[in-house]
Design a protein around this motif. Structure first.
Motif, PDB file in Angstrom:
ATOM      1  N   GLU A 137       2.319  -7.537  -6.790  1.00 54.31           N
ATOM      2  CA  GLU A 137       3.073  -6.519  -6.045  1.00 54.31           C
ATOM      3  C   GLU A 137       3.054  -5.154  -6.747  1.00 54.31           C
ATOM      4  OE1 GLU A 137       4.266  -7.218  -3.034  1.00 54.31           O
ATOM      5  OE2 GLU A 137       3.329  -9.160  -3.404  1.00 54.31           O
ATOM      6  N   GLN A 138       2.402  -5.100  -7.885  1.00 53.91           N
ATOM      7  CA  GLN A 138       2.472  -3.918  -8.724  1.00 53.91           C
ATOM      8  C   GLN A 138       1.868  -2.678  -8.042  1.00 53.91           C
ATOM      9  OE1 GLN A 138       1.321  -4.929 -12.657  1.00 53.91           O
ATOM     10  NE2 GLN A 138       1.464  -2.844 -13.437  1.00 53.91           N
ATOM     11  N   SER A 139       2.659  -1.592  -7.940  1.00 53.49           N
ATOM     12  CA  SER A 139       2.142  -0.405  -7.258  1.00 53.49           C
ATOM     13  C   SER A 139       2.075   0.807  -8.172  1.00 53.49           C
ATOM     14  CB  SER A 139       3.008  -0.091  -6.032  1.00 53.49           C
ATOM     15  OG  SER A 139       4.336   0.082  -6.458  1.00 53.49           O
ATOM     16  N   SER A 140       2.408   0.591  -9.456  1.00 47.94           N
ATOM     17  CA  SER A 140       2.220   1.679 -10.419  1.00 47.94           C
ATOM     18  C   SER A 140       1.881   1.074 -11.776  1.00 47.94           C
ATOM     19  CB  SER A 140       3.487   2.532 -10.527  1.00 47.94           C
ATOM     20  OG  SER A 140       4.512   1.745 -11.091  1.00 47.94           O
TER      21      SER A 140
ATOM     22  N   GLY B 254      -7.646   1.147  -4.564  1.00 43.44           N
ATOM     23  CA  GLY B 254      -6.257   1.083  -4.993  1.00 43.44           C
ATOM     24  C   GLY B 254      -6.011   1.615  -6.400  1.00 43.44           C
TER      25      GLY B 254
ATOM     26  N   LYS C 239      -2.596   2.768  -7.821  1.00 44.14           N
ATOM     27  CA  LYS C 239      -2.049   3.606  -6.761  1.00 44.14           C
ATOM     28  C   LYS C 239      -1.290   2.787  -5.713  1.00 44.14           C
ATOM     29  CE  LYS C 239      -5.832   5.813  -5.718  1.00 44.14           C
ATOM     30  NZ  LYS C 239      -6.844   6.788  -5.246  1.00 44.14           N
ATOM     31  N   ARG C 240      -1.792   1.577  -5.454  1.00 40.15           N
ATOM     32  CA  ARG C 240      -1.082   0.673  -4.536  1.00 40.15           C
ATOM     33  C   ARG C 240      -1.396  -0.781  -4.901  1.00 40.15           C
ATOM     34  NH1 ARG C 240      -4.985   3.570  -1.768  1.00 40.15           N
ATOM     35  NH2 ARG C 240      -6.750   2.260  -1.177  1.00 40.15           N
ATOM     36  N   PRO C 241      -0.544  -1.710  -4.451  1.00 44.25           N
ATOM     37  CA  PRO C 241      -0.738  -3.119  -4.837  1.00 44.25           C
ATOM     38  C   PRO C 241      -2.125  -3.631  -4.446  1.00 44.25           C
ATOM     39  CG  PRO C 241       1.387  -2.827  -3.782  1.00 44.25           C
ATOM     40  CD  PRO C 241       0.662  -1.536  -3.611  1.00 44.25           C
TER      41      PRO C 241
END
Ligand code: NAG
Ligand code: NAG
Ligand code: NAG
Ligand code: NAG
Ligand code: NAG
Ligand code: NAG
Length: 467
Positions: A371-374, A403, A431-433
């Motif tokens: 789920e990591q987005s950063s 991503g 940048k996004r998951p």
């Protein structure tokens, strides 16, 4: 958090022995294992070992199938007998595994459905039922590794299997002829990732992308013990000083041989410099010009397939030595006894001060949560100019990674002379998951004459070494 029950480095005799070999300037090339295609099945992933996976090669030992309608197909066979099949009737069987399906097949060739890796053993069922031969049809592409062809038999690829299936089901009196003992080369596509080859990430050393490279490992002809059965036919064992074997154990000697060749051409190169040369010049295209990475990834094939001629002149190398591996060990939070089991020197342990998992390695891997987005990963590397003397400039080329934003600083490296070093850093920013468990790209340093291309895979993955 529980670790997979795999031997830790300090209890792994190959890791410990290879560390001592590395200290003496000896490169150890080790098999990645044959537990693919699942991920996290790799062994021998120590950063001071060259970890080698396996590819297929462009050679086919054939069983040529000619149907009554004249159509001909080149299947694979390791049948060593002398029987041939000439215009015999075909008998369709959904499964050749059971002898109930094989009643009345005497003097007929049985068409066996759904062949897989173990189906070659079905040839003994066919032989027992007095069948004259077998066509093993597949739905998935398959590399046959077994040598126990008990009757004349050929393994067909999915496309040819479909044509044969159609013929046997629509023809009134389907017949077939089979011929053996012809070897074809130039088979396409090749090389491909060999499905049995173990994949990373590597247990205990997951900050290093493994395997490092792949090499030919499918049906390799090699010297063999003459008193161990090399093949069987009708229950009889056959012996030979040579046999065909498949596995990463057949791949890693190719890499060891190349290492010896590179060492004789460049006696001053360290083991790390030698495998850096192999990794950064490895082949990433098959003989149809398509990436070997299609359907595979760097956790399956590392930097690609070793390429001896190119490895002779890599341009730049990512060098490392004992001090770097000691810093790596320091970062693993080992006890003194564990540390000493590998490095055999406790004064290094006393001077550890933190350590560094970011080895000067010619590849890059980072681990993310799904789920990591950063998040930002920064790698530091030093390259050594082993190309020509005189000024040269290398420019960084990066492929896009979905991503992520990937950057390199500086984008140009200038060398005035041979053996000069230069530093750079690579930054991977989320940048996004991630949608896929593995996203990868490449960093390639290209010199101004485009004589040298120094390529490294860059991987981001959500596959953890832990369960
Ligand atoms: C095998 O052949 C016998 C004799 O011709 C016949 O009676 C029997 O039905 C056949 N069995 C099968 C499974 O075709
Ligand atoms: C393989 O092909 C056979 C024959 O068409 C079919 O019956 C079978 O379901 C197929 N299996 C798979 C896994 O596609
Ligand atoms: C093969 O021969 C060697 C040397 O004579 C012997 O040590 C070994 O036990 C033999 N192996 C087998 C499987 O017979
Ligand atoms: C293996 O090679 C030796 C030496 O050339 C020879 O005497 C022997 O017959 C060979 N064995 C087999 C099984 O071919
Ligand atoms: C070692 O311990 C430090 C401090 O507790 C921790 O931050 C680090 O993640 C550990 N490293 C490993 C490889 O477990
Ligand atoms: C242990 O390492 C230290 C520092 O690297 C070195 O001075 C010493 O000679 C080493 N001792 C042995 C027994 O190798």
């Amino acid at each position: 958090m529980s670790f997979r029950r795999t031997t830790p480095l300090y209890e792994d005799p190959i890791a410990v022995g290879a560390f001592a070999a590395m200290e003496k300037g000896i490169l150890v090339s080790a098999a990645a294992g044959n537990r693919g295609p699942e991920s996290r099945t790799l062994r021998n992933g120590s950063p001071w070992i060259l970890t080698v996976g396996a590819t297929t090669i462009d050679r086919q030992f054939s069983g040529v199938v000619t149907l009554g309608n004249g159509a001909s197909f080149v299947g694979s066979s390791l049948y060593i007998g002398k029987k041939t099949v000439k215009n015999l009737p075909l008998h369709y069987s959904a499964s050749c595994g059971s002898s109930d399906d094989l009643k009345n097949v005497t003097k007929k060739v049985v068409v066996c459905e759904g062949a897989d890796e173990s189906s070659v053993s079905e040839t003994s069922t066919v032989a027992d039922a007095k069948g004259a031969g077998a066509l093993l049809l597949t739905n998935v592409s398959l590399v046959i590794r077994a040598t126990n062809f008990e009757c004349p038999a050929s393994v067909l690829n999915p496309k040819d299997s479909a044509a044969i299936r159609k013929y046997v089901k629509t023809s009134k009196n389907p017949t077939v002829s089979l011929t053996f003992r012809r070897t074809f080369t130039g088979i396409k596509p090749a090389p491909t990732y060999a499905e049995f080859s173990s994949k990373g990430p590597s247990f205990g050393t997951s900050s290093i992308l493994k395997p490092d490279v792949v090499a030919p490992g499918t049906l390799i002809l090699a010297a063999y013990s003459p008193n161990v059965s090399a093949a069987t036919l009708q229950g009889k064992s056959f012996f030979s000083n040579f046999t065909l074997l498949s596995g990463t154990s057949m791949a890693c000697p190719h890499a060891a041989g190349l290492a010896a060749l590179l060492k004789s051409a460049h006696p001053d190169w360290s083991p790390a410099a030698i495998w850096s040369a192999m990794m950064t010049t490895a082949n990433i295209l098959d003989n149809t010009g398509k990436p070997i990475y299609d359907g595979a990834s760097p956790i399956a094939i590392g930097s690609g397939e070793i390429n001896p001629n190119k490895a002779m002149d890599p341009g730049l190398v990512y060098d490392a030595g004992r001090g770097d591996y000691v810093k790596f060990l320091c970062a693993l939070n080992l006890t003194r006894a564990e540390f000493q089991a590998i490095a055999r020197n406790s004064s290094d342990y006393d001077r550890c001060k933190g350590g560094n998992l970011d080895l000067n390695y010619p590849s890059f891997i980072s681990f993310l949560d799904s789920e990591q987005s950063s998040g930002v990963w920064r790698f530091q590397r030093t390259v050594t100019n082993v190309g020509d003397d005189g000024p040269t400039t290398y420019t960084a080329k990066l492929t896009k990674m979905k991503g992520f934003s990937v950057t390199v600083t500086p984008l140009k490296l200038t060398f005035q002379r041979k053996n000069q070093k230069a530093l750079f850093s690579l930054t991977l920013k989320v940048k996004r998951p991630m949608k896929d468990p593995i996203v990868f790209g490449f960093l390639t340093w290209v010199d101004d004459q485009e004589k040298h291309t120094v390529r490294s895979p860059v991987v981001a993955t959500t596959i953890r070494e832990t369960e």
